[in-house]
Enzyme design. Structure first.
Site, PDB file in Angstrom:
ATOM      1  N   SER A  52      65.779 -26.116 -26.920  1.00  0.00           N
ATOM      2  CA  SER A  52      66.888 -25.206 -27.250  1.00  0.00           C
ATOM      3  C   SER A  52      67.809 -24.990 -26.051  1.00  0.00           C
ATOM      4  CB  SER A  52      66.357 -23.871 -27.779  1.00  0.00           C
ATOM      5  OG  SER A  52      65.395 -23.326 -26.904  1.00  0.00           O
ATOM      6  N   HIS A  88      58.782 -26.974 -31.393  1.00  0.00           N
ATOM      7  CA  HIS A  88      59.400 -25.983 -30.497  1.00  0.00           C
ATOM      8  C   HIS A  88      59.304 -24.602 -31.171  1.00  0.00           C
ATOM      9  CE1 HIS A  88      61.834 -24.417 -27.364  1.00  0.00           C
ATOM     10  NE2 HIS A  88      63.038 -24.721 -27.808  1.00  0.00           N
ATOM     11  N   HIS A 144      51.621 -27.546 -24.173  1.00  0.00           N
ATOM     12  CA  HIS A 144      52.956 -27.325 -23.622  1.00  0.00           C
ATOM     13  C   HIS A 144      53.351 -28.507 -22.748  1.00  0.00           C
ATOM     14  CE1 HIS A 144      56.382 -25.303 -21.759  1.00  0.00           C
ATOM     15  NE2 HIS A 144      56.344 -24.527 -22.821  1.00  0.00           N
ATOM     16  N   ARG A 164      53.499 -15.442 -21.654  1.00  0.00           N
ATOM     17  CA  ARG A 164      54.141 -14.800 -22.813  1.00  0.00           C
ATOM     18  C   ARG A 164      53.092 -14.537 -23.895  1.00  0.00           C
ATOM     19  NH1 ARG A 164      58.639 -19.224 -24.008  1.00  0.00           N
ATOM     20  NH2 ARG A 164      56.733 -20.460 -23.841  1.00  0.00           N
ATOM     21  N   ASP A 184      53.867 -19.094 -28.990  1.00  0.00           N
ATOM     22  CA  ASP A 184      53.920 -19.038 -30.448  1.00  0.00           C
ATOM     23  C   ASP A 184      52.569 -18.735 -31.095  1.00  0.00           C
ATOM     24  OD1 ASP A 184      56.704 -19.717 -30.619  1.00  0.00           O
ATOM     25  OD2 ASP A 184      56.127 -21.702 -29.937  1.00  0.00           O
TER      26      ASP A 184
END
Ligand code: HAX
Length: 435
Positions: free
Chosen positions: A240, A270, A317, A326, A372
Protein backbone atom coordinates in the site's frame (compact mmCIF):
# COMPACT_ATOMS: atom_id res chain seq x y z
CA UNK A 1 -10.70 -23.46 -24.17
CA UNK A 2 -10.18 -21.00 -27.04
CA UNK A 3 -7.20 -21.55 -29.34
CA UNK A 4 -5.53 -18.43 -27.94
CA UNK A 5 -6.03 -19.52 -24.35
CA UNK A 6 -4.73 -23.01 -25.13
CA UNK A 7 -1.64 -21.59 -26.80
CA UNK A 8 -1.06 -19.23 -23.87
CA UNK A 9 -1.31 -22.13 -21.41
CA UNK A 10 1.29 -24.14 -23.39
CA UNK A 11 3.64 -21.16 -23.34
CA UNK A 12 3.10 -20.64 -19.58
CA UNK A 13 3.90 -24.29 -18.88
CA UNK A 14 7.07 -24.12 -20.98
CA UNK A 15 8.19 -20.88 -19.31
CA UNK A 16 7.55 -21.78 -15.66
CA UNK A 17 10.52 -24.15 -15.35
CA UNK A 18 12.89 -21.43 -16.67
CA UNK A 19 11.83 -18.98 -13.92
CA UNK A 20 11.93 -21.66 -11.21
CA UNK A 21 15.41 -22.78 -12.31
CA UNK A 22 16.73 -19.20 -12.36
CA UNK A 23 15.41 -18.52 -8.86
CA UNK A 24 16.53 -21.82 -7.36
CA UNK A 25 19.88 -22.48 -9.04
CA UNK A 26 21.07 -19.00 -9.97
CA UNK A 27 19.36 -16.84 -7.36
CA UNK A 28 22.65 -15.54 -5.95
CA UNK A 29 24.03 -14.43 -9.33
CA UNK A 30 24.31 -10.64 -9.46
CA UNK A 31 22.46 -8.64 -12.04
CA UNK A 32 24.04 -5.24 -11.51
CA UNK A 33 23.37 -4.22 -7.90
CA UNK A 34 20.75 -6.86 -7.15
CA UNK A 35 20.62 -10.65 -7.45
CA UNK A 36 18.48 -12.72 -9.78
CA UNK A 37 16.52 -13.91 -6.70
CA UNK A 38 15.70 -10.30 -5.80
CA UNK A 39 14.66 -9.43 -9.37
CA UNK A 40 12.33 -12.44 -9.56
CA UNK A 41 11.36 -12.49 -5.89
CA UNK A 42 9.53 -9.20 -5.40
CA UNK A 43 12.66 -7.07 -4.72
CA UNK A 44 12.90 -8.48 -1.19
CA UNK A 45 15.51 -6.61 0.87
CA UNK A 46 16.55 -4.17 -1.88
CA UNK A 47 17.29 -0.84 -0.18
CA UNK A 48 16.05 1.76 -2.65
CA UNK A 49 13.30 3.74 -0.92
CA UNK A 50 13.79 6.63 1.51
CA UNK A 51 11.39 7.72 4.23
CA UNK A 52 11.77 9.39 7.62
CA UNK A 53 8.16 8.85 8.69
CA UNK A 54 8.72 5.34 10.08
CA UNK A 55 11.32 2.59 10.13
CA UNK A 56 10.76 -1.17 10.38
CA UNK A 57 13.47 -3.18 12.10
CA UNK A 58 13.08 -6.93 11.44
CA UNK A 59 13.59 -7.76 15.13
CA UNK A 60 12.15 -4.76 16.92
CA UNK A 61 9.27 -3.86 14.61
CA UNK A 62 7.98 -0.43 13.70
CA UNK A 63 9.11 2.94 15.05
CA UNK A 64 7.04 5.97 14.15
CA UNK A 65 9.41 8.93 13.80
CA UNK A 66 11.80 7.13 16.15
CA UNK A 67 9.17 6.12 18.72
CA UNK A 68 8.15 2.52 19.41
CA UNK A 69 4.41 1.83 19.65
CA UNK A 70 4.33 1.91 23.50
CA UNK A 71 6.38 5.14 23.47
CA UNK A 72 4.09 6.82 20.93
CA UNK A 73 0.95 5.73 22.79
CA UNK A 74 2.43 7.04 26.04
CA UNK A 75 3.78 10.38 24.74
CA UNK A 76 0.99 11.55 22.43
CA UNK A 77 -1.67 13.78 24.06
CA UNK A 78 -4.70 11.81 25.23
CA UNK A 79 -8.31 12.51 24.46
CA UNK A 80 -9.89 13.65 27.77
CA UNK A 81 -11.42 10.65 29.55
CA UNK A 82 -9.92 8.18 27.07
CA UNK A 83 -7.14 5.62 27.33
CA UNK A 84 -5.82 6.28 23.82
CA UNK A 85 -4.26 9.38 22.25
CA UNK A 86 -5.76 11.65 19.63
CA UNK A 87 -5.31 10.26 16.11
CA UNK A 88 -4.80 13.90 15.14
CA UNK A 89 -1.72 13.99 17.41
CA UNK A 90 -0.30 10.98 15.60
CA UNK A 91 -0.89 12.73 12.25
CA UNK A 92 1.09 15.69 13.65
CA UNK A 93 3.90 13.38 14.78
CA UNK A 94 4.20 11.55 11.46
CA UNK A 95 4.11 14.77 9.48
CA UNK A 96 6.58 16.79 11.57
CA UNK A 97 8.57 14.32 13.67
CA UNK A 98 7.55 16.24 16.82
CA UNK A 99 5.22 15.14 19.59
CA UNK A 100 2.56 17.87 19.62
CA UNK A 101 1.51 19.85 22.65
CA UNK A 102 -2.14 19.71 23.74
CA UNK A 103 -2.67 23.10 22.03
CA UNK A 104 -1.13 21.90 18.75
CA UNK A 105 -3.39 18.84 18.75
CA UNK A 106 -6.40 21.00 19.44
CA UNK A 107 -5.53 23.23 16.48
CA UNK A 108 -5.13 20.28 14.13
CA UNK A 109 -8.37 18.71 15.39
CA UNK A 110 -10.03 22.05 14.62
CA UNK A 111 -8.57 21.99 11.08
CA UNK A 112 -10.05 18.52 10.58
CA UNK A 113 -13.45 19.68 11.77
CA UNK A 114 -13.40 22.57 9.28
CA UNK A 115 -12.56 20.21 6.43
CA UNK A 116 -14.78 17.24 7.29
CA UNK A 117 -17.76 17.99 5.02
CA UNK A 118 -18.15 15.17 2.47
CA UNK A 119 -19.75 16.27 -0.82
CA UNK A 120 -23.16 14.65 -1.44
CA UNK A 121 -22.05 13.21 -4.80
CA UNK A 122 -19.66 10.86 -2.96
CA UNK A 123 -22.59 9.32 -1.08
CA UNK A 124 -24.59 9.17 -4.31
CA UNK A 125 -21.79 7.24 -6.01
CA UNK A 126 -21.68 4.79 -3.09
CA UNK A 127 -25.44 4.35 -3.10
CA UNK A 128 -25.39 3.61 -6.84
CA UNK A 129 -23.04 0.64 -6.39
CA UNK A 130 -24.47 -2.91 -6.29
CA UNK A 131 -25.23 -4.12 -2.76
CA UNK A 132 -22.67 -6.91 -2.88
CA UNK A 133 -19.77 -4.61 -3.77
CA UNK A 134 -16.79 -5.18 -1.46
CA UNK A 135 -16.34 -2.35 1.10
CA UNK A 136 -12.76 -1.78 -0.13
CA UNK A 137 -14.05 -1.23 -3.67
CA UNK A 138 -16.51 1.27 -2.24
CA UNK A 139 -13.81 3.03 -0.24
CA UNK A 140 -11.33 3.30 -3.13
CA UNK A 141 -14.15 4.47 -5.42
CA UNK A 142 -15.29 7.14 -2.94
CA UNK A 143 -11.74 8.51 -2.73
CA UNK A 144 -11.34 8.43 -6.50
CA UNK A 145 -14.70 10.14 -7.00
CA UNK A 146 -13.40 13.03 -4.85
CA UNK A 147 -10.39 13.58 -7.11
CA UNK A 148 -12.10 16.62 -8.57
CA UNK A 149 -11.56 18.29 -5.16
CA UNK A 150 -7.77 18.03 -5.47
CA UNK A 151 -5.98 21.29 -4.72
CA UNK A 152 -2.78 19.74 -6.07
CA UNK A 153 -4.35 18.97 -9.48
CA UNK A 154 -5.89 22.46 -9.66
CA UNK A 155 -2.67 24.27 -8.76
CA UNK A 156 -0.66 22.08 -11.14
CA UNK A 157 -3.02 22.95 -14.00
CA UNK A 158 -2.62 26.64 -13.19
CA UNK A 159 1.17 26.29 -13.38
CA UNK A 160 3.06 25.79 -10.14
CA UNK A 161 6.74 25.80 -9.22
CA UNK A 162 8.21 22.46 -8.17
CA UNK A 163 9.25 24.09 -4.88
CA UNK A 164 5.57 24.62 -4.04
CA UNK A 165 4.29 21.07 -4.68
CA UNK A 166 4.29 20.17 -0.98
CA UNK A 167 1.77 22.90 -0.14
CA UNK A 168 -1.25 21.62 -2.14
CA UNK A 169 -0.20 18.03 -1.30
CA UNK A 170 -0.54 19.01 2.37
CA UNK A 171 -3.94 20.62 1.70
CA UNK A 172 -5.14 17.45 -0.06
CA UNK A 173 -3.83 15.39 2.85
CA UNK A 174 -5.82 17.28 5.49
CA UNK A 175 -8.93 17.59 3.32
CA UNK A 176 -8.95 13.88 2.55
CA UNK A 177 -8.11 12.60 6.05
CA UNK A 178 -10.74 14.83 7.65
CA UNK A 179 -13.42 13.16 5.51
CA UNK A 180 -12.30 9.57 5.96
CA UNK A 181 -14.07 8.73 9.25
CA UNK A 182 -17.40 9.79 7.73
CA UNK A 183 -16.82 7.99 4.42
CA UNK A 184 -15.72 4.82 6.23
CA UNK A 185 -18.68 4.89 8.61
CA UNK A 186 -21.09 5.68 5.78
CA UNK A 187 -19.94 2.60 3.85
CA UNK A 188 -20.51 0.47 6.96
CA UNK A 189 -23.98 1.80 7.76
CA UNK A 190 -25.06 1.75 4.11
CA UNK A 191 -23.95 -1.83 3.56
CA UNK A 192 -24.68 -3.46 6.92
CA UNK A 193 -27.22 -1.27 8.72
CA UNK A 194 -29.83 -0.78 5.98
CA UNK A 195 -28.54 2.68 5.16
CA UNK A 196 -29.41 3.98 8.63
CA UNK A 197 -26.74 6.70 8.59
CA UNK A 198 -25.58 8.46 11.77
CA UNK A 199 -24.60 12.12 11.27
CA UNK A 200 -21.15 13.25 12.46
CA UNK A 201 -20.80 14.97 15.83
CA UNK A 202 -18.52 17.96 15.35
CA UNK A 203 -17.60 18.02 19.03
CA UNK A 204 -15.80 14.70 18.78
CA UNK A 205 -12.22 13.88 17.78
CA UNK A 206 -11.27 11.74 14.74
CA UNK A 207 -11.55 8.36 16.53
CA UNK A 208 -14.49 9.35 18.72
CA UNK A 209 -16.49 10.63 15.78
CA UNK A 210 -15.78 7.47 13.79
CA UNK A 211 -17.04 5.28 16.66
CA UNK A 212 -20.11 7.51 17.00
CA UNK A 213 -20.93 7.27 13.26
CA UNK A 214 -20.36 3.49 13.20
CA UNK A 215 -22.82 3.34 16.09
CA UNK A 216 -20.78 1.48 18.73
CA UNK A 217 -20.42 2.75 22.30
CA UNK A 218 -17.32 3.21 24.45
CA UNK A 219 -14.65 1.89 24.61
CA UNK A 220 -14.95 1.45 20.82
CA UNK A 221 -13.76 5.06 20.41
CA UNK A 222 -10.44 3.93 21.93
CA UNK A 223 -10.41 0.84 19.70
CA UNK A 224 -10.77 3.14 16.68
CA UNK A 225 -7.97 5.44 17.87
CA UNK A 226 -5.64 2.51 18.59
CA UNK A 227 -6.47 0.87 15.28
CA UNK A 228 -5.87 3.98 13.14
CA UNK A 229 -2.57 4.72 14.89
CA UNK A 230 -1.24 1.15 14.70
CA UNK A 231 -2.04 0.78 11.00
CA UNK A 232 -0.80 4.21 9.95
CA UNK A 233 2.62 3.37 8.57
CA UNK A 234 5.05 0.47 8.17
CA UNK A 235 7.90 2.15 6.31
CA UNK A 236 7.72 2.40 2.52
CA UNK A 237 8.21 -0.99 0.87
CA UNK A 238 4.85 -2.62 1.71
CA UNK A 239 2.35 -2.79 -1.12
CA UNK A 240 0.00 0.00 0.00
CA UNK A 241 2.70 2.50 0.97
CA UNK A 242 4.79 1.74 -2.08
CA UNK A 243 1.79 1.98 -4.41
CA UNK A 244 0.81 5.37 -3.00
CA UNK A 245 4.38 6.64 -3.36
CA UNK A 246 4.68 5.25 -6.90
CA UNK A 247 1.42 6.73 -8.18
CA UNK A 248 2.16 10.12 -6.64
CA UNK A 249 5.66 10.08 -8.17
CA UNK A 250 4.01 10.63 -11.58
CA UNK A 251 2.50 13.78 -9.97
CA UNK A 252 -0.88 12.08 -10.00
CA UNK A 253 -2.56 13.93 -7.14
CA UNK A 254 -2.99 12.45 -3.63
CA UNK A 255 -6.59 11.34 -4.35
CA UNK A 256 -5.41 9.12 -7.20
CA UNK A 257 -2.54 7.86 -5.04
CA UNK A 258 -4.74 6.98 -2.06
CA UNK A 259 -7.38 5.31 -4.19
CA UNK A 260 -4.64 3.17 -5.75
CA UNK A 261 -2.94 2.35 -2.47
CA UNK A 262 -6.30 1.14 -1.12
CA UNK A 263 -6.53 -1.25 -4.07
CA UNK A 264 -3.16 -2.71 -3.08
CA UNK A 265 -4.22 -2.93 0.55
CA UNK A 266 -7.22 -5.00 -0.54
CA UNK A 267 -5.01 -8.01 -1.39
CA UNK A 268 -5.27 -11.07 0.91
CA UNK A 269 -1.48 -11.19 1.34
CA UNK A 270 -1.58 -7.60 2.62
CA UNK A 271 -4.40 -5.69 4.37
CA UNK A 272 -7.21 -8.09 3.50
CA UNK A 273 -5.47 -10.66 5.73
CA UNK A 274 -7.43 -9.19 8.68
CA UNK A 275 -10.73 -10.33 7.13
CA UNK A 276 -9.16 -13.66 6.14
CA UNK A 277 -8.14 -14.37 9.75
CA UNK A 278 -11.72 -14.00 10.97
CA UNK A 279 -13.06 -15.96 8.01
CA UNK A 280 -10.61 -18.78 8.78
CA UNK A 281 -11.47 -18.78 12.49
CA UNK A 282 -15.19 -18.79 11.74
CA UNK A 283 -14.59 -21.84 9.52
CA UNK A 284 -12.83 -23.60 12.41
CA UNK A 285 -15.63 -22.68 14.84
CA UNK A 286 -18.24 -23.96 12.43
CA UNK A 287 -16.47 -27.28 12.05
CA UNK A 288 -16.22 -27.52 15.85
CA UNK A 289 -19.96 -26.84 16.20
CA UNK A 290 -19.31 -24.13 18.78
CA UNK A 291 -17.09 -26.32 20.99
CA UNK A 292 -13.65 -24.94 21.89
CA UNK A 293 -11.01 -26.98 20.03
CA UNK A 294 -8.23 -28.72 21.88
CA UNK A 295 -4.66 -27.84 20.90
CA UNK A 296 -4.47 -31.09 18.93
CA UNK A 297 -7.62 -30.28 16.99
CA UNK A 298 -6.33 -26.77 16.27
CA UNK A 299 -3.04 -28.19 15.01
CA UNK A 300 -4.99 -30.38 12.60
CA UNK A 301 -6.88 -27.36 11.21
CA UNK A 302 -3.59 -25.52 10.67
CA UNK A 303 -2.00 -28.48 8.89
CA UNK A 304 -5.13 -29.03 6.78
CA UNK A 305 -4.95 -25.41 5.61
CA UNK A 306 -1.24 -25.69 4.76
CA UNK A 307 -1.66 -29.07 3.06
CA UNK A 308 -4.41 -27.67 0.86
CA UNK A 309 -1.89 -25.13 -0.46
CA UNK A 310 -3.24 -22.10 1.41
CA UNK A 311 -1.43 -19.70 3.71
CA UNK A 312 -2.26 -19.24 7.40
CA UNK A 313 -3.60 -15.68 7.39
CA UNK A 314 -2.10 -13.32 9.94
CA UNK A 315 1.21 -15.17 10.11
CA UNK A 316 4.52 -14.41 8.38
CA UNK A 317 6.01 -11.18 7.13
CA UNK A 318 8.32 -10.02 4.37
CA UNK A 319 10.51 -7.97 6.76
CA UNK A 320 9.66 -8.87 10.38
CA UNK A 321 11.35 -11.85 12.00
CA UNK A 322 9.63 -11.64 15.41
CA UNK A 323 6.07 -11.20 16.71
CA UNK A 324 4.75 -7.94 15.30
CA UNK A 325 4.57 -5.27 18.05
CA UNK A 326 1.27 -4.17 16.48
CA UNK A 327 0.00 -7.68 17.31
CA UNK A 328 1.33 -7.28 20.87
CA UNK A 329 -0.33 -3.88 21.34
CA UNK A 330 -3.69 -5.34 20.33
CA UNK A 331 -3.13 -8.47 22.42
CA UNK A 332 -2.47 -6.28 25.46
CA UNK A 333 -5.76 -4.48 24.74
CA UNK A 334 -7.55 -7.85 24.55
CA UNK A 335 -5.98 -9.10 27.77
CA UNK A 336 -7.17 -5.95 29.52
CA UNK A 337 -10.65 -5.57 28.00
CA UNK A 338 -11.79 -8.94 26.63
CA UNK A 339 -9.72 -11.76 28.14
CA UNK A 340 -12.67 -14.17 28.11
CA UNK A 341 -13.83 -13.51 24.57
CA UNK A 342 -14.15 -16.91 22.82
CA UNK A 343 -12.52 -15.69 19.61
CA UNK A 344 -9.65 -14.14 21.56
CA UNK A 345 -9.12 -17.58 23.09
CA UNK A 346 -8.95 -19.12 19.60
CA UNK A 347 -6.49 -16.45 18.47
CA UNK A 348 -4.37 -16.94 21.57
CA UNK A 349 -4.31 -20.68 21.02
CA UNK A 350 -3.17 -20.08 17.44
CA UNK A 351 -0.26 -18.01 18.82
CA UNK A 352 0.88 -21.19 20.60
CA UNK A 353 0.13 -23.62 17.80
CA UNK A 354 1.01 -21.92 14.50
CA UNK A 355 4.69 -20.84 14.89
CA UNK A 356 6.03 -24.36 15.63
CA UNK A 357 4.01 -25.76 12.70
CA UNK A 358 5.29 -23.13 10.27
CA UNK A 359 8.83 -23.87 11.50
CA UNK A 360 8.28 -27.59 10.99
CA UNK A 361 6.92 -26.96 7.50
CA UNK A 362 10.11 -24.98 6.88
CA UNK A 363 8.89 -22.54 4.25
CA UNK A 364 7.90 -19.28 5.94
CA UNK A 365 10.92 -17.20 6.96
CA UNK A 366 8.91 -15.67 9.79
CA UNK A 367 6.59 -18.04 11.68
CA UNK A 368 5.27 -15.29 13.98
CA UNK A 369 1.95 -13.41 13.88
CA UNK A 370 1.59 -10.04 12.17
CA UNK A 371 -0.85 -7.19 12.87
CA UNK A 372 -3.75 -8.89 11.11
CA UNK A 373 -3.80 -11.98 13.35
CA UNK A 374 -5.24 -10.04 16.27
CA UNK A 375 -7.13 -7.07 14.85
CA UNK A 376 -10.42 -8.70 13.85
CA UNK A 377 -11.06 -10.18 17.30
CA UNK A 378 -11.41 -6.74 18.87
CA UNK A 379 -13.77 -5.57 16.14
CA UNK A 380 -15.87 -8.73 16.48
CA UNK A 381 -16.02 -8.38 20.24
CA UNK A 382 -17.50 -4.87 20.05
CA UNK A 383 -20.13 -5.93 17.53
CA UNK A 384 -18.48 -5.13 14.21
CA UNK A 385 -18.85 -8.68 12.93
CA UNK A 386 -18.95 -8.01 9.19
CA UNK A 387 -15.35 -9.00 8.66
CA UNK A 388 -15.13 -8.03 5.01
CA UNK A 389 -15.27 -4.44 6.33
CA UNK A 390 -12.10 -4.74 8.43
CA UNK A 391 -9.67 -3.65 5.70
CA UNK A 392 -11.49 -0.31 5.43
CA UNK A 393 -10.39 0.39 9.01
CA UNK A 394 -6.82 -0.48 8.01
CA UNK A 395 -7.18 1.80 4.97
CA UNK A 396 -8.24 4.83 7.01
CA UNK A 397 -5.20 4.32 9.24
CA UNK A 398 -2.79 3.65 6.39
CA UNK A 399 -3.89 6.84 4.62
CA UNK A 400 -2.25 8.85 7.44
CA UNK A 401 1.21 7.41 6.73
CA UNK A 402 0.93 7.37 2.95
CA UNK A 403 -0.32 10.97 2.79
CA UNK A 404 2.46 12.14 5.15
CA UNK A 405 4.97 10.44 2.87
CA UNK A 406 3.47 11.96 -0.27
CA UNK A 407 3.64 15.47 1.24
CA UNK A 408 7.33 14.93 2.06
CA UNK A 409 8.02 13.28 -1.32
CA UNK A 410 6.81 16.46 -3.03
CA UNK A 411 8.67 18.69 -0.56
CA UNK A 412 11.95 16.89 -1.27
CA UNK A 413 11.38 16.67 -5.01
CA UNK A 414 11.58 12.88 -5.32
CA UNK A 415 11.39 12.07 -9.02
CA UNK A 416 9.06 9.80 -10.96
CA UNK A 417 9.82 6.20 -10.00
CA UNK A 418 11.11 4.08 -12.84
CA UNK A 419 13.11 0.90 -12.12
CA UNK A 420 14.49 -1.12 -15.03
CA UNK A 421 13.18 -4.49 -16.18
CA UNK A 422 15.03 -7.23 -18.06
CA UNK A 423 13.86 -10.25 -20.04
CA UNK A 424 14.11 -13.92 -19.00
CA UNK A 425 16.59 -14.40 -21.87
CA UNK A 426 18.79 -11.70 -20.37
CA UNK A 427 18.65 -13.33 -16.94
CA UNK A 428 19.65 -16.66 -18.50
CA UNK A 429 22.58 -14.94 -20.20
CA UNK A 430 23.73 -13.38 -16.91
CA UNK A 431 23.35 -16.80 -15.25
CA UNK A 432 25.47 -18.37 -17.98
CA UNK A 433 22.66 -20.76 -19.02
CA UNK A 434 22.37 -19.14 -22.45
CA UNK A 435 25.21 -17.71 -24.48
N1 HAX B 1 1.29 -19.61 5.83
C1 HAX B 1 1.76 -20.50 4.94
N2 HAX B 1 2.85 -20.30 4.16
C2 HAX B 1 3.52 -19.15 4.34
C3 HAX B 1 3.12 -18.20 5.28
C4 HAX B 1 1.94 -18.44 6.03
N3 HAX B 1 1.44 -17.56 6.90
N4 HAX B 1 3.97 -17.15 5.24
C5 HAX B 1 4.90 -17.46 4.28
N5 HAX B 1 4.60 -18.67 3.74
C6 HAX B 1 5.27 -19.33 2.63
C7 HAX B 1 5.19 -18.44 1.40
O1 HAX B 1 3.92 -18.55 0.75
C8 HAX B 1 6.33 -18.92 0.57
O2 HAX B 1 5.93 -20.12 -0.06
P1 HAX B 1 6.45 -20.52 -1.54
O3 HAX B 1 7.93 -20.71 -1.38
O4 HAX B 1 5.71 -21.77 -1.84
O5 HAX B 1 6.12 -19.37 -2.43
C9 HAX B 1 7.38 -19.25 1.64
O6 HAX B 1 6.65 -19.44 2.86
C10 HAX B 1 8.41 -18.17 1.83
O7 HAX B 1 7.73 -16.95 2.11
P2 HAX B 1 8.43 -15.81 2.99
O8 HAX B 1 9.69 -15.39 2.31
O9 HAX B 1 8.53 -16.24 4.41
O10 HAX B 1 7.35 -14.68 2.96
P3 HAX B 1 7.09 -13.56 1.84
O11 HAX B 1 7.97 -12.41 2.16
O12 HAX B 1 7.18 -14.12 0.47
O13 HAX B 1 5.57 -13.20 2.09
C11 HAX B 1 3.66 -12.73 3.42
C12 HAX B 1 5.16 -12.50 3.23
C13 HAX B 1 3.15 -11.81 4.50
C14 HAX B 1 2.94 -12.40 2.10
C15 HAX B 1 3.44 -14.22 3.80
O14 HAX B 1 4.05 -14.45 5.06
C16 HAX B 1 1.97 -14.61 3.87
O15 HAX B 1 1.40 -14.96 2.83
N6 HAX B 1 1.31 -14.55 5.09
C17 HAX B 1 -0.10 -14.82 5.22
C18 HAX B 1 -0.92 -13.64 4.76
C19 HAX B 1 -0.80 -12.48 5.72
O16 HAX B 1 -0.93 -12.61 6.93
N7 HAX B 1 -0.52 -11.28 5.17
C20 HAX B 1 -0.43 -10.03 5.97
C21 HAX B 1 1.01 -9.61 6.22
C22 HAX B 1 1.13 -8.33 7.01
C23 HAX B 1 0.57 -7.19 6.25
O17 HAX B 1 1.05 -6.76 5.21
N8 HAX B 1 -0.51 -6.71 6.67
O18 HAX B 1 -1.19 -5.85 5.93
Amino acid sequence: MSALKEKLFEKIQAHRSRTTRLAKEYGNVHLGDVTIAQAIGGMRGVKCLVTDISYLDPMEGIRFRGYTIPEALEKLPKVPGAEMPYVEGHVYLLLTGDVPTAKEVEELAGEFKKRQHVPQYVFDVLKAMPGDTHPMTMFATAVLAMQRESVFAKRYAEGMSKMDYWDPAYEDMLNMLAKMPQIGAYIYRLKYRNGDIIAPDTNLDFGGNFAHMIGIDKPYDDVARLYFILHSDHESGNVSAHTGHLIASALSDPYYAISGMLDGLAGPLHGLANQEVLRWIQGVMKKMGGKEPTEEEMKKFVWDTLNSGQVIPGYGHAVLRRTDPRYKAQRDFCLKHLPDDPIFKYVDMLYKVVPPILREQGKAKNPWPNVDAQSGVIQWHYGLKEYDYYTVLFGIGRSIGVLSNITWDRALGYPIERPKSVTTDMLEEVAGIKK
